[in-house]
Design a protein around this motif. Sequence first.
Motif, PDB file in Angstrom:
ATOM      1  N   LYS A  52       0.829  -1.203   0.000  1.00 43.54           N
ATOM      2  CA  LYS A  52       0.000   0.000   0.000  1.00 43.54           C
ATOM      3  C   LYS A  52       0.865   1.256   0.000  1.00 43.54           C
ATOM      4  O   LYS A  52       0.579   2.226  -0.725  1.00 43.54           O
ATOM      5  N   THR A  53       1.939   1.252   0.789  1.00 44.63           N
ATOM      6  CA  THR A  53       2.838   2.400   0.822  1.00 44.63           C
ATOM      7  C   THR A  53       3.492   2.605  -0.541  1.00 44.63           C
ATOM      8  O   THR A  53       3.617   3.737  -1.025  1.00 44.63           O
ATOM      9  N   LEU A  54       3.900   1.513  -1.161  1.00 46.56           N
ATOM     10  CA  LEU A  54       4.505   1.600  -2.495  1.00 46.56           C
ATOM     11  C   LEU A  54       3.539   2.255  -3.480  1.00 46.56           C
ATOM     12  O   LEU A  54       3.914   3.187  -4.219  1.00 46.56           O
ATOM     13  N   TYR A  55       2.298   1.784  -3.484  1.00 47.51           N
ATOM     14  CA  TYR A  55       1.317   2.346  -4.413  1.00 47.51           C
ATOM     15  C   TYR A  55       0.949   3.781  -4.039  1.00 47.51           C
ATOM     16  O   TYR A  55       0.706   4.614  -4.926  1.00 47.51           O
ATOM     17  N   ASP A  56       0.925   4.081  -2.747  1.00 49.07           N
ATOM     18  CA  ASP A  56       0.643   5.453  -2.328  1.00 49.07           C
ATOM     19  C   ASP A  56       1.715   6.415  -2.830  1.00 49.07           C
ATOM     20  O   ASP A  56       1.416   7.556  -3.209  1.00 49.07           O
ATOM     21  N   ARG A  57       2.960   5.973  -2.825  1.00 51.25           N
ATOM     22  CA  ARG A  57       4.071   6.853  -3.214  1.00 51.25           C
ATOM     23  C   ARG A  57       4.232   6.961  -4.727  1.00 51.25           C
ATOM     24  O   ARG A  57       4.583   8.024  -5.237  1.00 51.25           O
ATOM     25  N   PHE A  58       3.990   5.863  -5.453  1.00 52.74           N
ATOM     26  CA  PHE A  58       4.298   5.855  -6.888  1.00 52.74           C
ATOM     27  C   PHE A  58       3.093   5.577  -7.794  1.00 52.74           C
ATOM     28  O   PHE A  58       3.197   5.783  -9.011  1.00 52.74           O
ATOM     29  N   GLY A  59       2.010   5.103  -7.259  1.00 49.79           N
ATOM     30  CA  GLY A  59       0.805   4.910  -8.053  1.00 49.79           C
ATOM     31  C   GLY A  59       0.707   3.572  -8.745  1.00 49.79           C
ATOM     32  O   GLY A  59      -0.356   2.957  -8.773  1.00 49.79           O
ATOM     33  N   SER A  60       1.806   3.103  -9.311  1.00 54.26           N
ATOM     34  CA  SER A  60       1.811   1.826 -10.033  1.00 54.26           C
ATOM     35  C   SER A  60       3.249   1.367 -10.226  1.00 54.26           C
ATOM     36  O   SER A  60       4.193   2.161 -10.084  1.00 54.26           O
ATOM     37  N   LYS A  61       3.407   0.111 -10.584  1.00 51.14           N
ATOM     38  CA  LYS A  61       4.739  -0.394 -10.885  1.00 51.14           C
ATOM     39  C   LYS A  61       5.312   0.316 -12.099  1.00 51.14           C
ATOM     40  O   LYS A  61       6.504   0.622 -12.149  1.00 51.14           O
ATOM     41  N   ASP A  62       4.476   0.586 -13.096  1.00 49.79           N
ATOM     42  CA  ASP A  62       4.961   1.256 -14.302  1.00 49.79           C
ATOM     43  C   ASP A  62       5.527   2.637 -13.991  1.00 49.79           C
ATOM     44  O   ASP A  62       6.563   3.034 -14.540  1.00 49.79           O
ATOM     45  N   LYS A  63       4.866   3.361 -13.105  1.00 45.84           N
ATOM     46  CA  LYS A  63       5.373   4.688 -12.731  1.00 45.84           C
ATOM     47  C   LYS A  63       6.648   4.569 -11.896  1.00 45.84           C
ATOM     48  O   LYS A  63       7.536   5.441 -11.973  1.00 45.84           O
ATOM     49  N   LEU A  64       6.762   3.503 -11.137  1.00 50.06           N
ATOM     50  CA  LEU A  64       7.991   3.262 -10.380  1.00 50.06           C
ATOM     51  C   LEU A  64       9.138   2.951 -11.335  1.00 50.06           C
ATOM     52  O   LEU A  64      10.276   3.395 -11.123  1.00 50.06           O
ATOM     53  N   ILE A  65       8.863   2.210 -12.398  1.00 52.27           N
ATOM     54  CA  ILE A  65       9.878   1.937 -13.417  1.00 52.27           C
ATOM     55  C   ILE A  65      10.362   3.243 -14.039  1.00 52.27           C
ATOM     56  O   ILE A  65      11.570   3.456 -14.227  1.00 52.27           O
ATOM     57  N   ALA A  66       9.420   4.129 -14.359  1.00 51.94           N
ATOM     58  CA  ALA A  66       9.788   5.423 -14.935  1.00 51.94           C
ATOM     59  C   ALA A  66      10.647   6.227 -13.965  1.00 51.94           C
ATOM     60  O   ALA A  66      11.632   6.873 -14.362  1.00 51.94           O
ATOM     61  N   ALA A  67      10.298   6.172 -12.672  1.00 43.73           N
ATOM     62  CA  ALA A  67      11.070   6.893 -11.658  1.00 43.73           C
ATOM     63  C   ALA A  67      12.483   6.316 -11.537  1.00 43.73           C
ATOM     64  O   ALA A  67      13.458   7.058 -11.363  1.00 43.73           O
ATOM     65  N   TYR A  68      12.587   4.995 -11.611  1.00 46.42           N
ATOM     66  CA  TYR A  68      13.898   4.329 -11.580  1.00 46.42           C
ATOM     67  C   TYR A  68      14.779   4.814 -12.724  1.00 46.42           C
ATOM     68  O   TYR A  68      15.957   5.155 -12.526  1.00 46.42           O
ATOM     69  N   LEU A  69      14.231   4.871 -13.933  1.00 47.55           N
ATOM     70  CA  LEU A  69      15.026   5.287 -15.094  1.00 47.55           C
ATOM     71  C   LEU A  69      15.338   6.777 -15.052  1.00 47.55           C
ATOM     72  O   LEU A  69      16.431   7.200 -15.463  1.00 47.55           O
ATOM     73  N   ASP A  70      14.401   7.574 -14.550  1.00 52.11           N
ATOM     74  CA  ASP A  70      14.673   8.999 -14.386  1.00 52.11           C
ATOM     75  C   ASP A  70      15.833   9.214 -13.411  1.00 52.11           C
ATOM     76  O   ASP A  70      16.736  10.010 -13.666  1.00 52.11           O
ATOM     77  N   ARG A  71      15.823   8.492 -12.301  1.00 56.85           N
ATOM     78  CA  ARG A  71      16.916   8.600 -11.320  1.00 56.85           C
ATOM     79  C   ARG A  71      18.228   8.138 -11.948  1.00 56.85           C
ATOM     80  O   ARG A  71      19.273   8.771 -11.756  1.00 56.85           O
ATOM     81  N   ARG A  72      18.184   7.061 -12.703  1.00 56.51           N
ATOM     82  CA  ARG A  72      19.411   6.561 -13.350  1.00 56.51           C
ATOM     83  C   ARG A  72      19.945   7.587 -14.358  1.00 56.51           C
ATOM     84  O   ARG A  72      21.157   7.762 -14.492  1.00 56.51           O
TER      85      ARG A  72
END
Length: 201
Positions: A52-72
């Motif tokens: 729930k915390t993961l989804y609260d912070r990033f919304g979805s796995k796909d958006k987390l993937i985008a955040a990972y690549l943006d950070r990289r």
Amino acid sequence: MRLVVDRGLPEATTLTPAGERILAAASTLFYEQGIRTVGVDTIAEAAEVTKKTLYDRFGSKDKLIAAYLDRRNRVWHAFLDEQLAARAPGTPEEVILALFSALTDWIAGSRKGCGFINASVELAAPDHPAMPVIVGQKQWMRSEFKAQASLAGLADPDELADRLLLLHEGALVSFRVAAMERAPEVAWRAAADLLAGWPRV
């Protein structure tokens, strides 16, 4: 000399401590094990948070993937700045070659190859939230090659930028797929030969 093309990076999102742990865990897991093989349960466990915390912070796995690549991507740009500061290239041609030299040190800490290329293979959907980050990272590299070629007074900077990008990205793929340990050095020599023989305006 320095990098001259606008990075085009939006302002970095400020994350909560839990968000930082999630992004850090996801970044390691996605890069080391692959985006599709790592589920949100694994990420949440590694980050010591609930799903729930993961989804609260990033919304979805796909958006987390985008955040990972943006950070990289941000880490890559900071790395290039450090490399140029250390090498202090004096001409645009030396900036171009410094970008190739940087690959040697980058790959030494990135044994799985280019995270952007790896992600592009795994993410087949062109409308995936991470695709603009992947495409933007490669377009920026080409734009920087073109800008430096123009500053150097080299003819047809578009064509030269295309060739340099192929050498740069080819080194990353060859290192990962063909186990070509010296791919960055080979690409550097090829780029140096290309620049030495390229006509000027």
